[in-house]
Design a protein around this motif. Sequence first.
Motif, PDB file in Angstrom:
ATOM      1  N   GLY A 344       0.854   3.472   2.848  1.00 47.39           N
ATOM      2  CA  GLY A 344       0.149   2.190   2.749  1.00 47.39           C
ATOM      3  C   GLY A 344       0.389   1.451   1.447  1.00 47.39           C
ATOM      4  N   PHE A 345       1.520   1.741   0.764  1.00 50.85           N
ATOM      5  CA  PHE A 345       1.860   0.991  -0.452  1.00 50.85           C
ATOM      6  C   PHE A 345       2.069  -0.472  -0.077  1.00 50.85           C
ATOM      7  CE2 PHE A 345       4.668  -0.331  -3.951  1.00 50.85           C
ATOM      8  CZ  PHE A 345       3.946   0.172  -5.032  1.00 50.85           C
ATOM      9  N   PRO A 346       1.789  -1.413  -1.003  1.00 53.60           N
ATOM     10  CA  PRO A 346       1.925  -2.841  -0.681  1.00 53.60           C
ATOM     11  C   PRO A 346       3.252  -3.168   0.016  1.00 53.60           C
ATOM     12  CG  PRO A 346       0.930  -2.618  -2.831  1.00 53.60           C
ATOM     13  CD  PRO A 346       1.251  -1.224  -2.370  1.00 53.60           C
ATOM     14  N   THR A 347       3.156  -3.955   1.054  1.00 53.81           N
ATOM     15  CA  THR A 347       4.247  -4.460   1.922  1.00 53.81           C
ATOM     16  C   THR A 347       4.809  -3.399   2.869  1.00 53.81           C
ATOM     17  OG1 THR A 347       6.251  -4.046   0.569  1.00 53.81           O
ATOM     18  CG2 THR A 347       4.951  -6.045   0.055  1.00 53.81           C
ATOM     19  N   SER A 372      -3.556   7.898   0.821  1.00 53.84           N
ATOM     20  CA  SER A 372      -3.312   6.474   1.083  1.00 53.84           C
ATOM     21  C   SER A 372      -3.400   5.741  -0.251  1.00 53.84           C
ATOM     22  CB  SER A 372      -4.313   5.917   2.092  1.00 53.84           C
ATOM     23  OG  SER A 372      -5.627   6.093   1.636  1.00 53.84           O
ATOM     24  N   TYR A 373      -2.642   4.683  -0.369  1.00 57.59           N
ATOM     25  CA  TYR A 373      -2.544   3.937  -1.622  1.00 57.59           C
ATOM     26  C   TYR A 373      -3.888   3.327  -2.007  1.00 57.59           C
ATOM     27  CZ  TYR A 373      -1.352   0.171  -4.861  1.00 57.59           C
ATOM     28  OH  TYR A 373      -1.306  -0.682  -5.944  1.00 57.59           O
ATOM     29  N   SER A 374      -4.264   3.517  -3.284  1.00 58.54           N
ATOM     30  CA  SER A 374      -5.418   2.785  -3.821  1.00 58.54           C
ATOM     31  C   SER A 374      -4.981   2.110  -5.105  1.00 58.54           C
ATOM     32  CB  SER A 374      -6.611   3.722  -4.075  1.00 58.54           C
ATOM     33  OG  SER A 374      -6.330   4.656  -5.090  1.00 58.54           O
ATOM     34  N   GLU A 375      -5.294   0.861  -5.223  1.00 62.42           N
ATOM     35  CA  GLU A 375      -4.846   0.055  -6.356  1.00 62.42           C
ATOM     36  C   GLU A 375      -5.486   0.547  -7.645  1.00 62.42           C
ATOM     37  OE1 GLU A 375      -5.966  -4.351  -7.343  1.00 62.42           O
ATOM     38  OE2 GLU A 375      -4.433  -4.375  -5.775  1.00 62.42           O
ATOM     39  N   ARG A 376      -4.668   0.818  -8.671  1.00 63.32           N
ATOM     40  CA  ARG A 376      -5.178   1.271  -9.958  1.00 63.32           C
ATOM     41  C   ARG A 376      -5.036   0.164 -10.981  1.00 63.32           C
ATOM     42  NH1 ARG A 376      -8.188   3.056  -9.080  1.00 63.32           N
ATOM     43  NH2 ARG A 376      -8.655   4.567 -10.699  1.00 63.32           N
ATOM     44  N   PRO A 377      -6.155  -0.273 -11.568  1.00 65.28           N
ATOM     45  CA  PRO A 377      -6.089  -1.317 -12.593  1.00 65.28           C
ATOM     46  C   PRO A 377      -5.187  -0.888 -13.748  1.00 65.28           C
ATOM     47  CG  PRO A 377      -8.363  -0.892 -11.934  1.00 65.28           C
ATOM     48  CD  PRO A 377      -7.523   0.169 -11.305  1.00 65.28           C
ATOM     49  N   GLY A 378      -4.386  -1.820 -14.239  1.00 61.86           N
ATOM     50  CA  GLY A 378      -3.510  -1.532 -15.365  1.00 61.86           C
ATOM     51  C   GLY A 378      -2.100  -1.170 -14.959  1.00 61.86           C
ATOM     52  N   THR A 379      -1.898  -0.803 -13.680  1.00 65.60           N
ATOM     53  CA  THR A 379      -0.542  -0.495 -13.222  1.00 65.60           C
ATOM     54  C   THR A 379       0.181  -1.787 -12.858  1.00 65.60           C
ATOM     55  OG1 THR A 379      -1.271  -0.282 -10.930  1.00 65.60           O
ATOM     56  CG2 THR A 379      -1.290   1.717 -12.279  1.00 65.60           C
ATOM     57  N   ASP A 387      -2.495  -5.735  -2.415  1.00 70.58           N
ATOM     58  CA  ASP A 387      -2.782  -4.547  -1.602  1.00 70.58           C
ATOM     59  C   ASP A 387      -2.994  -5.018  -0.166  1.00 70.58           C
ATOM     60  OD1 ASP A 387      -3.491  -2.098  -0.641  1.00 70.58           O
ATOM     61  OD2 ASP A 387      -5.339  -1.905  -1.797  1.00 70.58           O
ATOM     62  N   ASP A 388      -1.890  -5.246   0.551  1.00 71.69           N
ATOM     63  CA  ASP A 388      -1.940  -6.022   1.797  1.00 71.69           C
ATOM     64  C   ASP A 388      -1.897  -5.181   3.074  1.00 71.69           C
ATOM     65  OD1 ASP A 388       0.646  -5.165   1.534  1.00 71.69           O
ATOM     66  OD2 ASP A 388       1.601  -7.113   1.821  1.00 71.69           O
ATOM     67  N   VAL A 389      -1.868  -3.863   2.958  1.00 76.10           N
ATOM     68  CA  VAL A 389      -1.895  -3.028   4.162  1.00 76.10           C
ATOM     69  C   VAL A 389      -3.355  -2.728   4.500  1.00 76.10           C
ATOM     70  CG1 VAL A 389      -1.174  -0.851   5.206  1.00 76.10           C
ATOM     71  CG2 VAL A 389       0.340  -2.002   3.561  1.00 76.10           C
ATOM     72  N   PRO A 390      -3.815  -3.123   5.701  1.00 74.78           N
ATOM     73  CA  PRO A 390      -5.231  -2.909   6.048  1.00 74.78           C
ATOM     74  C   PRO A 390      -5.625  -1.434   5.955  1.00 74.78           C
ATOM     75  CG  PRO A 390      -4.134  -4.306   7.672  1.00 74.78           C
ATOM     76  CD  PRO A 390      -3.057  -3.779   6.782  1.00 74.78           C
ATOM     77  N   GLU A 391      -6.892  -1.187   5.565  1.00 74.55           N
ATOM     78  CA  GLU A 391      -7.373   0.190   5.398  1.00 74.55           C
ATOM     79  C   GLU A 391      -7.267   0.980   6.700  1.00 74.55           C
ATOM     80  OE1 GLU A 391      -8.136   1.767   2.576  1.00 74.55           O
ATOM     81  OE2 GLU A 391      -7.560  -0.090   1.550  1.00 74.55           O
ATOM     82  N   THR A 392      -7.489   0.317   7.822  1.00 70.35           N
ATOM     83  CA  THR A 392      -7.387   1.026   9.108  1.00 70.35           C
ATOM     84  C   THR A 392      -5.954   1.475   9.368  1.00 70.35           C
ATOM     85  OG1 THR A 392      -7.161  -1.138  10.190  1.00 70.35           O
ATOM     86  CG2 THR A 392      -9.356  -0.120  10.201  1.00 70.35           C
ATOM     87  N   THR A 393      -4.991   0.634   8.974  1.00 74.75           N
ATOM     88  CA  THR A 393      -3.573   0.992   9.135  1.00 74.75           C
ATOM     89  C   THR A 393      -3.208   2.144   8.196  1.00 74.75           C
ATOM     90  OG1 THR A 393      -3.063  -1.305   9.696  1.00 74.75           O
ATOM     91  CG2 THR A 393      -1.209   0.098   9.054  1.00 74.75           C
ATOM     92  N   LYS A 394      -3.696   2.062   6.961  1.00 77.90           N
ATOM     93  CA  LYS A 394      -3.456   3.162   6.011  1.00 77.90           C
ATOM     94  C   LYS A 394      -3.991   4.475   6.569  1.00 77.90           C
ATOM     95  CE  LYS A 394      -3.864   0.525   1.674  1.00 77.90           C
ATOM     96  NZ  LYS A 394      -4.680   0.373   0.454  1.00 77.90           N
ATOM     97  N   ALA A 395      -5.208   4.429   7.100  1.00 72.54           N
ATOM     98  CA  ALA A 395      -5.851   5.648   7.608  1.00 72.54           C
ATOM     99  C   ALA A 395      -5.049   6.238   8.765  1.00 72.54           C
ATOM    100  CB  ALA A 395      -7.283   5.343   8.044  1.00 72.54           C
ATOM    101  N   ARG A 396      -4.581   5.367   9.670  1.00 74.73           N
ATOM    102  CA  ARG A 396      -3.794   5.865  10.811  1.00 74.73           C
ATOM    103  C   ARG A 396      -2.486   6.481  10.334  1.00 74.73           C
ATOM    104  NH1 ARG A 396       0.512   3.819  12.907  1.00 74.73           N
ATOM    105  NH2 ARG A 396       0.133   1.682  12.222  1.00 74.73           N
TER     106      ARG A 396
END
Length: 482
Positions: A344-347, A372-379, A387-396
């Motif tokens: 679930g990384f962006p794009t 699943s990807y979680s956005e980390r401040p400072g990176t 962070d454009d991949v929906p959480e439901t898609t990441k989970a699946r």
Amino acid sequence: MEKTIDETKQGESLVLEHKPENNKKLFIESYGCAMNFSDSEVVASILSNQGYNTTTILEEADLVLVNTCSIRDKAEQTVRKRLEKYNAVKRQKNPKMKVGVLGCMAERLKSQFLEQEKIVDLVVGPDAYKDLPNLLAEVEEGREAINVILSKEETYGDISPVRLMSNGITAFVSITRGCDNMCTFCVVPFTRGRERSREPNSILDEIKDLESKGFKEVTLLGQNVDSYLWYGGGLKKDYVNASEMQKATAVNFDQLLEMVAVTFPKMRIRFSTSNPQDMHESVLHIIAKHANICNHIHLPVQSGSDRILAAMNRLHTRAEYMELIKNIRRILPDAAITQDMITGFPTETEQDHQDTLDLMEYVKYNFGYMYSYSERPGTLAGRKMEDDVPETTKARRLQEIVDLQQKHSLIRTQEFVNQTVEVLIEKVSKKSHQEFSGRNSQNITVVFPKENYKIGDFVNVKITSCTSATLRGEAVGYSDMN
């Protein structure tokens, strides 16, 4: 850099041997990767010499420290809840208690913790632990204390860590600190600084001390162990400016690994973590040459898609990774290979996800750490990518990766049925006091009846059955490592 996080150890409080002359009590909890747990042992060693004994009872502590991780949002939220708990105890039961934050979150959220939220008394970054006595003196005088300066030199090579004595068989030995790989999803280069290596003799001295205390296995530890390079001190990136003499006498990772294996032939040697671009064939030949170096390589890949690997600023391609796997299988046919994976990384598209599943089918990893990807401040990803991949898609997608890994893990453990493997006995099995639990060279848990063996023995075990995570069998005698 990769951070493998053992969920069973999160929030573990350190318990050390009691010194009767110490009259202050330290409660220290650790979160995150093995590096953080290793750092907590360094901190405890420093504070033991400052009059502190460890305690597992939060309410009685004079000093409460939490060693923190910034790699995932979940870890940060857990630490915040713990800080709320510490402060509630401080308000209600122990107003003299001092609370401090160590490690990666300390560096990243220093002003927030101290000035805005006022939830801690001191903030200490990963390179400033030797400054703890001075910082505590500041706190005792009623001032907030902070040191998050990142060092070009600090490796804690001169600190002999106090070990968690509940096991007494296996230990981590830090060989590098920091990381030069600017993966776009990772905060480590910003929280732990640039990469530097520890002096080889200090590593050998620490392992010698462990051997004298009865330890039987060490894991050489670093954010990126394969890029270990000692040339007299300083940052790895400054090696280009080293003198000809420094370059001629420099020690790289395969040389260090062989030094350790030869010096301690009756100890098992592991190492973690490897980065694909830095693992050279020479290291594989060293592993093949020495029976006491374990046949296990943790080789994070993060994605099977070249497009996503480029977006992550990973320094390897899919084809290069597969070539490395091919070399491992050729040189070390019995090696276990394990992975870290982010979905679930962006794009990331369905095709990118399919590329990852296809790569998993090619490798058939023994085990994996999958998130699943979680956005980390400072990176960089946090600053520049949506962070454009929906959480439901990441989970699946994550579930599909986990399910496939489970299938492959079972295939890999089934390969050991009817084989005899060497096991280092580490503890009594959780499920039965009549059984011992240990790991084989491939880092797979093996459970078998106790008989007359004891913890710390190397035993040959004939495997009779398995699950996807555990081998079961019966001991057939001591191994040559005893």
